[in-house]
Design a protein around this motif. Structure first.
Motif, short mmCIF file in Angstrom:
data_model
loop_
_atom_site.label_atom_id
_atom_site.label_comp_id
_atom_site.label_asym_id
_atom_site.label_seq_id
_atom_site.Cartn_x
_atom_site.Cartn_y
_atom_site.Cartn_z
N ASN A 1 63.18 30.01 46.55
CA ASN A 1 62.72 29.33 47.75
C ASN A 1 62.21 27.93 47.41
O ASN A 1 61.92 27.62 46.26
N LYS A 2 62.09 27.08 48.44
CA LYS A 2 61.88 25.65 48.24
C LYS A 2 60.54 25.18 48.81
O LYS A 2 60.10 25.65 49.87
N SER A 3 59.92 24.24 48.11
CA SER A 3 58.62 23.72 48.53
C SER A 3 58.74 22.90 49.81
O SER A 3 59.81 22.35 50.13
N LEU B 1 65.65 17.46 43.88
CA LEU B 1 65.19 16.13 44.32
C LEU B 1 66.08 15.04 43.74
O LEU B 1 66.39 14.05 44.42
N ASP B 2 66.51 15.21 42.49
CA ASP B 2 67.44 14.25 41.88
C ASP B 2 68.73 14.18 42.69
O ASP B 2 69.24 13.09 42.97
N LEU C 1 64.59 16.65 51.88
CA LEU C 1 65.93 17.04 52.30
C LEU C 1 66.20 16.58 53.72
O LEU C 1 67.26 15.99 54.00
N ALA C 2 65.26 16.82 54.61
CA ALA C 2 65.45 16.44 56.01
C ALA C 2 65.52 14.92 56.18
O ALA C 2 66.36 14.41 56.94
N HIS D 1 70.46 27.26 44.24
CA HIS D 1 69.94 27.97 43.07
C HIS D 1 69.39 27.01 42.01
O HIS D 1 69.22 27.40 40.86
N SER D 2 69.11 25.78 42.39
CA SER D 2 68.67 24.77 41.45
C SER D 2 67.15 24.63 41.43
O SER D 2 66.47 25.03 42.38
N GLY D 3 66.63 24.04 40.36
CA GLY D 3 65.21 23.79 40.25
C GLY D 3 64.76 22.64 41.13
O GLY D 3 65.57 21.89 41.67
N GLU D 4 63.46 22.49 41.23
CA GLU D 4 62.86 21.48 42.12
C GLU D 4 63.26 20.06 41.73
O GLU D 4 63.75 19.29 42.56
N ARG D 5 63.06 19.70 40.47
CA ARG D 5 63.39 18.33 40.06
C ARG D 5 64.88 18.06 40.21
O ARG D 5 65.27 16.98 40.69
N SER D 6 65.71 19.01 39.82
CA SER D 6 67.15 18.81 39.94
C SER D 6 67.56 18.61 41.39
O SER D 6 68.41 17.78 41.71
#
Length: 336
Positions: free
Chosen positions: A188-190, A162-163, A197-198, A155-160
């Motif tokens: 959903n995720k970009s 990636l951090d 992530l992978a 449930h987190s944002g994109e930058r968070s």
């Protein structure tokens, strides 16, 4: 084939009772990551754990607690369903980093850093500006790594997110979401995030919650399996699993608790809207856990071989838990 598989559901939040446990067993589910809290703080979290202890006491023939990854194998061997505790927010630790180890000792295995909103640890996917993982969040991730608690950024944002991938010394999980390229939803995720992530060894659990799917409740099984195939091409077959986000037998008041907690005086509709405020209609091919065999068949029909299907349905999760749940400097034999 399905009944021979280790089948792991990466997230459910159901109104648990013996009937649901029977459905899980009938569907061939080996283990489910069960959300025990959303906005609940320490005392309330302890009450939820106490409720689960009662479930274990009353249903020992059907369910068992998961305290380490090998318990998932024991669940399979004994014909029971393993239950792994998780939190969909960081509220169970409040503002005290010492609570991470204490909650892990109480078998809270997975914790999201945020639930839609900015938290003390990171930024949620519903905030207009994603400020990333906070100072406290960096320390919390380090402590979660140490004690063997898995970082979840569903449930987190994109930058968070990636951090968190960059900060965490151990792979993280997105337990229940789908690619943004499949359906435009804030949760959903970009594709670029999923590749990161992978590459870090992390795992994505595909969500069957209609708000996360193309065509919502009318999404077809073949469309869902096409999404899995495309994501396998993007992330690799070893980095994907299932995280249904199934919420069975829950009243509307629970959906409102998830969306509003105690933080808002005005009603927030989350992924719904004022005109669509209720639980979405379930998928025709996945109404409850008894329908897990439909997923196995759908993947086989899509062209995945039996080894690949076994990975998606549970083996990837099991490997991830083998690596992620063991506290640092301790062997699995020492984890009780």
């Amino acid at each position: 084939m399905h009944q021979d598989l280790i089948v792991i559901d990466g997230l459910q939040y159901s109104n648990w009772d013996r009937n649901i446990f029977l459905q899980l067993k009938e569907g061939g589910v080996t283990m489910v990551h069960a959300t025990i809290v959303y906005h609940e703080q320490i005392r309330e979290t302890l009450l939820r754990i106490g409720e689960w202890n009662t479930h274990f006491e009353r249903n020992p023939d059907l369910i068992m607690p998961v305290r380490c990854a090998d318990d998932i194998r024991i669940a399979k061997q004994t014909g029971r369903v393993g239950i792994m505790f998780g939190a969909q927010n960081c509220s169970p630790i409040e503002d005290d980093i010492a609570m991470i180890e204490i909650m892990r000792e109480l078998n809270l295995m997975i914790m999201q850093l945020t639930y839609n909103n900015q938290s003390l640890l990171a930024c949620g996917c519903y905030e207009s500006v994603d400020s990333g993982v906070t100072r406290f969040g960096k320390q919390a991730i380090k402590e979660m790594n140490r004690v063997g608690m898995i970082v979840d950024m569903s449930h987190s944002g994109e930058r968070s997110t990636l951090d968190a991938i960059e900060i965490s010394e151990r792979p993280i999980v997105i337990s229940h979401a789908n690619p943004l390229s499949f359906h435009e939803a804030k949760r959903n995720k970009s594709d670029s995030l999923l590749k990161n992530l992978a590459e870090s060894g992390g795992l994505l659990g595909f969500s069957l919650y209609p708000f996360h799917l193309k065509n919502g409740s009318n999404c077809r099984l073949d469309e869902f399996c096409d999404m899995i195939a495309n994501t396998a091409d993007l992330m690799g077959i070893d980095n994907i699993g299932i995280g249904t986000d199934l919420c069975q037998q829950q009243p509307l008041s629970i959906l409102e608790w998830m969306r509003n907690g105690r933080w808002s005086k005005t009603k927030d509709y989350g992924e719904g809207s004022k005109s669509n405020a209720e639980w979405p209609e379930p998928l025709t091919w996945f109404k409850d856990s008894r329908d897990f065999p439909n997923l196995t068949k759908g993947l086989l029909d899509r062209g995945f071989n039996q080894t690949e299907v076994a990975k998606i349905m549970g083996q990837n999760w099991l490997r991830f838990f083998d690596e992620g749940l063991t506290p640092q400097n301790l062997s699995k034999d020492n984890l009780s």
